[in-house]
Design an enzyme around this catalytic site. Structure first.
Site, PDB file in Angstrom:
ATOM      1  N   ASP A 160       0.215   1.652   8.897  1.00  0.00           N
ATOM      2  CA  ASP A 160      -0.927   1.241  10.167  1.00  0.00           C
ATOM      3  C   ASP A 160       0.193   1.183  11.164  1.00  0.00           C
ATOM      4  O   ASP A 160      -0.424   0.555  12.417  1.00  0.00           O
ATOM      5  CB  ASP A 160      -0.920  -0.542   9.646  1.00  0.00           C
ATOM      6  N   ASP A 177       2.598  -0.451  12.038  1.00  0.00           N
ATOM      7  CA  ASP A 177       2.887  -2.217  12.582  1.00  0.00           C
ATOM      8  C   ASP A 177       4.085  -3.314  12.409  1.00  0.00           C
ATOM      9  O   ASP A 177       3.979  -4.376  11.603  1.00  0.00           O
ATOM     10  CB  ASP A 177       1.324  -3.017  12.099  1.00  0.00           C
ATOM     11  N   THR A 226       3.543   2.383   5.985  1.00  0.00           N
ATOM     12  CA  THR A 226       2.980   1.671   5.471  1.00  0.00           C
ATOM     13  C   THR A 226       2.074   2.413   6.906  1.00  0.00           C
ATOM     14  O   THR A 226       2.883   3.208   7.722  1.00  0.00           O
ATOM     15  CB  THR A 226       2.710   0.436   6.278  1.00  0.00           C
ATOM     16  N   GLY A 270       0.921  -1.102   0.298  1.00  0.00           N
ATOM     17  CA  GLY A 270      -0.089   0.026  -0.256  1.00  0.00           C
ATOM     18  C   GLY A 270       0.599   1.152  -0.352  1.00  0.00           C
ATOM     19  O   GLY A 270       1.836   0.847   0.379  1.00  0.00           O
ATOM     20  N   ARG A 322      -5.209  -2.087   9.457  1.00  0.00           N
ATOM     21  CA  ARG A 322      -5.680  -3.757   9.491  1.00  0.00           C
ATOM     22  C   ARG A 322      -5.708  -4.363  10.991  1.00  0.00           C
ATOM     23  O   ARG A 322      -6.756  -4.077  12.040  1.00  0.00           O
ATOM     24  CB  ARG A 322      -4.102  -3.915   9.462  1.00  0.00           C
ATOM     25  N   ASP A 344       5.299  -5.047   6.069  1.00  0.00           N
ATOM     26  CA  ASP A 344       5.341  -6.209   6.146  1.00  0.00           C
ATOM     27  C   ASP A 344       5.615  -7.510   4.457  1.00  0.00           C
ATOM     28  O   ASP A 344       6.735  -8.352   4.658  1.00  0.00           O
ATOM     29  CB  ASP A 344       4.908  -6.756   6.965  1.00  0.00           C
ATOM     30  N   ARG A 393       0.678  -5.504  -5.997  1.00  0.00           N
ATOM     31  CA  ARG A 393       1.363  -6.398  -5.072  1.00  0.00           C
ATOM     32  C   ARG A 393       1.440  -7.308  -5.961  1.00  0.00           C
ATOM     33  O   ARG A 393       0.451  -7.367  -7.377  1.00  0.00           O
ATOM     34  CB  ARG A 393       0.204  -6.839  -4.081  1.00  0.00           C
TER      35      ARG A 393
END
Lengths: 324, 324, 324, 324
Positions: free
Chosen positions: C133, C135, C131, C16, C177, C108, C77
């Site tokens: 996120d 994360d 990202t 993303g 997410r 990741d 992707r």
């Protein structure tokens, strides 16, 4: 006026840039393509017209840029075009490149240039009013004005935060050259305590009366137009002459008012006027500016648009009411 | 240090206001309530401390204000508190109102005030670094710095639009007093061609070399800190001395950098430091500033925080690399 | 690990997109140029690596784009790269084009791809965590997180206006997410009444207790992470099961959180990590991600970064305190 | 119509809130004070009118709020006022409090309420069109529409960043109830590839033709109005039925369009219409809405304003041109 069919339009931006010019270029490209007309972008205003500094304009590229500030054609002021020799060279460039008609986006200087050019050039011209100052007759609003006011008020809203925290007197200077439109709109819409515009002259009496009696437990916000006859420094010195105990600050917003993504209204204005410019050329019109007057598309001869857009009676009454 | 249990905390904001102060007040109110502690807001910094200008702070009201700029407690600089007599009066006000501990949000002047106050007052004090200048040691970032940089870059991004449209040289002056943090961050993050900060001294050579060779088909953007030794006017005059053909403009962003809704980072910083301030008072700490150092909460004695926060080696290396 | 000198770096963005990627590309181009290294941009992530979809990256072009959102290299992707055959083809493309080293900006999934690739490819790789996120382990913040939170809170601030005007219960769903970082930060910084994150599981008890007793003369704001196990619809249905008289609305902020000009912090993060990525390749490092840990540049092996970034104890304590 | 002199005006906001309502209240307070008229704020629309939930409105407080979103008087929909009994109670409340005239800010439901009220109440009423939907006849623009469009386009601009990075098809749903104004304006001004509005019915053919042939190396952006007959899900399912290979995402902007600081245009609209509402009451007018038609202040009887504002021919032609 030539009666030839228009097959190739040239477009340029001139004078100070203003937000919405790219939206107008996008609309012009869409309308040109829909009518099967070739479109050439002329870079750097009259300079590029003289030198043949051209670029191709296609809808997909402009679609991606229509929401951005500035002008992707660049702009400039041209001393050469003020001379007959420069204009003759420009005419030759147009003929060499088989350009049949011109669309110019700019302010009063731009339209004066077209008027001078029309003396030697029989191609049809249509103008689009592009300036943040809103100082052009024949249109309610010029392209870029609404964006400039929105940038001004977002910044003045921020200044209110710090002014209220300190109970300060703040003088904020906005742009507009000889026109008080930006000051009037941004002052009214930010709850300013006093608004000074060139159209009201140098009458500082009401401001000085008001600031003398201002509640020192609060902020006092002055919005003032730029200009030697008015301006932030002059207001500041007048207040200081009162010898009252105030904590006074000045901020001049400056060129931030000229940039940034255009507001919704300026993008729509650019789209409406861009499409209309192409259509009016195809309708056989020339030497006129496309404006939006009383919220309707409207054509005005260049001779009239260079008269300054006057602040109307409704706005003057609002200024008086909110100055109390 | 008194060992009495803390049952009533007073909080004030002092010095220049900065975005995030209201978020910190919200967090302090939440943490105080969770610990059963009475919280009193002291208005206008040390002035309100002397005069007993107090207000009640409750979480629901602050919750609605936590996202706003400025300080709902107002702020001021206090000449009276610089005198022993003023500080004695402040001490008496605290005793009369049974305030057991103080939290002060402000800059180095605020902490110097607390140091002086601690000579006559044995109440525990905790400080929170609130200033847009990021010039306080003991914290990675001060409260308001990130918002000020975001306001600066949003405005500089707008200036880029008009600078590129005209191929102009633009000098943008940002705030920071003696600290180059705002200029360094806002210059790097807007793709400036040259960045001038007080820490680098008055060495204009690299800038002048670069502007001499700049591509006249593009903009050239200088971001410079305020200050007599540096500042936009000085840079402008140095460039003009070169006698090269450039179209040069100056914009000083000014006090807009002090206002506006705080950024996410400043709101979080206010929340983290506000909660920690209450907890550290309850832990028996005093005469220390709560900061976020290496992204961890950290206490630093007031004596050390008033040393200026130095631009670190990584930032200096970035400045050098991006000046090429 | 090859010990050859690095003369040609390839860079791509993958997974993303997130705000700040263009700032990182600008920094990589600056650092590459300063070290005399050729830089090639690989378009559309692993897809372009397989197909040799390359572009030249030069500082002046990137300088103009460094403040913009999205990624000028595009991203995708790649199913093909998940197969050994795809990775073999990518290896061949690298060799054919004499690329000596790779920098990958992504999340990741991107780093897992590099780990798989390292089994057949001995070129050095450095990763940059990109990202929204947040994360990824090994960095305080990922590139784009701060911008996403700022976009979220600007929109939630707007929702507060209408929620308070109507005394409504509003459920706002944000992205992330499996990570509650965006919800936690945007909930705390908008004064939300309840915040629900995946890390806290499906325990809705505190929310339901609180909403039952909420002051109907005010708004009640819930910020919740996306996800089947949590999400706005689930929260809404739980509140409706209470059969209390509330006027409830849902807004899912969606992909607006992925775009827009990056915040100051994300631009700086991109610049810091971009420069460091080039330098660490030149230092002989490989198979590591450059992060900013405890506000310092830090290298972490890919094996470790794919572990999810845990919400730390300080944040958990804040969540608990502000949920009361 | 009573011929008594007006000495006491009541004002309320009703229906959905919209940005600019606080600016209108500020203007009403200014104009009332200038004319020596007492002003009472009625909270929560018709609910507060029935219950006598009143508050005092003074210019200084409103001056600080005029730039904010929402309505400081709160708003509500009232079932009780739809019954004769509720309206009788409201009448009694007005008489008890010696209120001579009413100003109502709201949408068509609000004006229908006033029409019903006028059957039993002989006080003069003036309405101000406040709704983001721009679905009221008798005014070019309703209060809040321009702000809603600006919020929509700022968010769609962000979505463009991520859509272009991934070459995705994005369907963005905006508000507007039965009116396509928001979709039309926000679609045109963000360079959308397709725009779907209720006024064009469920004709998806052009969209489906266009998306079938779209350049997979680019984004494809659809802006669609809310509504069961149109809406994002329906568009999405139609595209999926094509069985073409596209990466499709939906974002519904939702209630963020209702909040936030009003745009410059909405603040001015609120100011213009607020002042005019007071003046028209004093001029003896009643049962009319103050609008800005063809950019001039204009009065329209309530019977006519509840007819839906039609998309005019110029806008329809633009929609057609930009859909190609």
């Amino acid at each position: 006026m030539r009666t030839n069919k228009i097959e190739h339009i040239g477009v340029f931006t001139s004078g100070g840039d203003s937000p919405g010019m790219n939206a107008a270029l996008y609309a012009i490209a869409k309308a040109a393509k829909a009518n099967g007309i070739k479109l050439t972008g002329i870079r750097k205003g009259y300079e590029g017209l003289i030198d043949g500094d051209f670029t191709t304009l296609k809808p997909p590229e402009l679609q991606k840029l229509s929401h951005t500030g500035g002008t992707m054609l660049k702009t400039a002021r041209s001393k050469r075009f003020m001379e007959l020799e420069g204009r003759k060279k420009a005419l030759q460039t147009l003929h060499t490149n088989n350009i049949d008609a011109l669309i110019a986006i700019g302010g009063d200087g731009t339209f004066k240039g077209l008027l001078a050019f029309s003396e030697i050039c029989d191609l049809p011209f249509i103008g689009i009013p592009g300036t943040i100052d809103n100082d052009i007759s024949g249109t309610d609003y010029t392209l870029g004005f609404d964006s400039a006011v929105n940038t001004a008020i977002e910044n003045i809203d921020k200044i209110r935060d710090t002014a209220e925290s300190h109970n300060r007197v703040f003088i904020v200077e906005v742009m507009g050259r000889d026109s008080g439109y930006i000051a009037l709109h941004s002052g009214l819409t930010t709850g300013a305590d006093a608004i000074l515009i060139p159209e009201s002259g140098k009458d500082f009496i009401y401001l000085l009366d008001k600031v003398k009696n201002y509640d020192s437990e609060d902020a006092f916000l002055v919005v003032v137009s730029e200009g030697d006859e008015i301006g932030a420094e002059l207001v500041s010195s007048k207040i200081k002459e009162l010898n009252i105990n105030v904590d006074l600050r000045i901020t001049k917003l400056g060129h931030v008012q000229r940039g940034g993504n255009p507001s919704a209204m300026d993008r729509m204005l650019g789209i409406r006027m861009g499409v209309a410019a192409v259509e009016q050329l195809l309708n056989g019109n020339s030497n006129k500016m496309v404006g939006v007057l009383n919220n309707q598309l409207h054509l005005t001869p260049f001779e009239e648009v260079v008269k300054q857009h006057q602040v109307n009676d409704e706005l003057k009454a609002l200024l008086k009411l909110f100055s109390k």
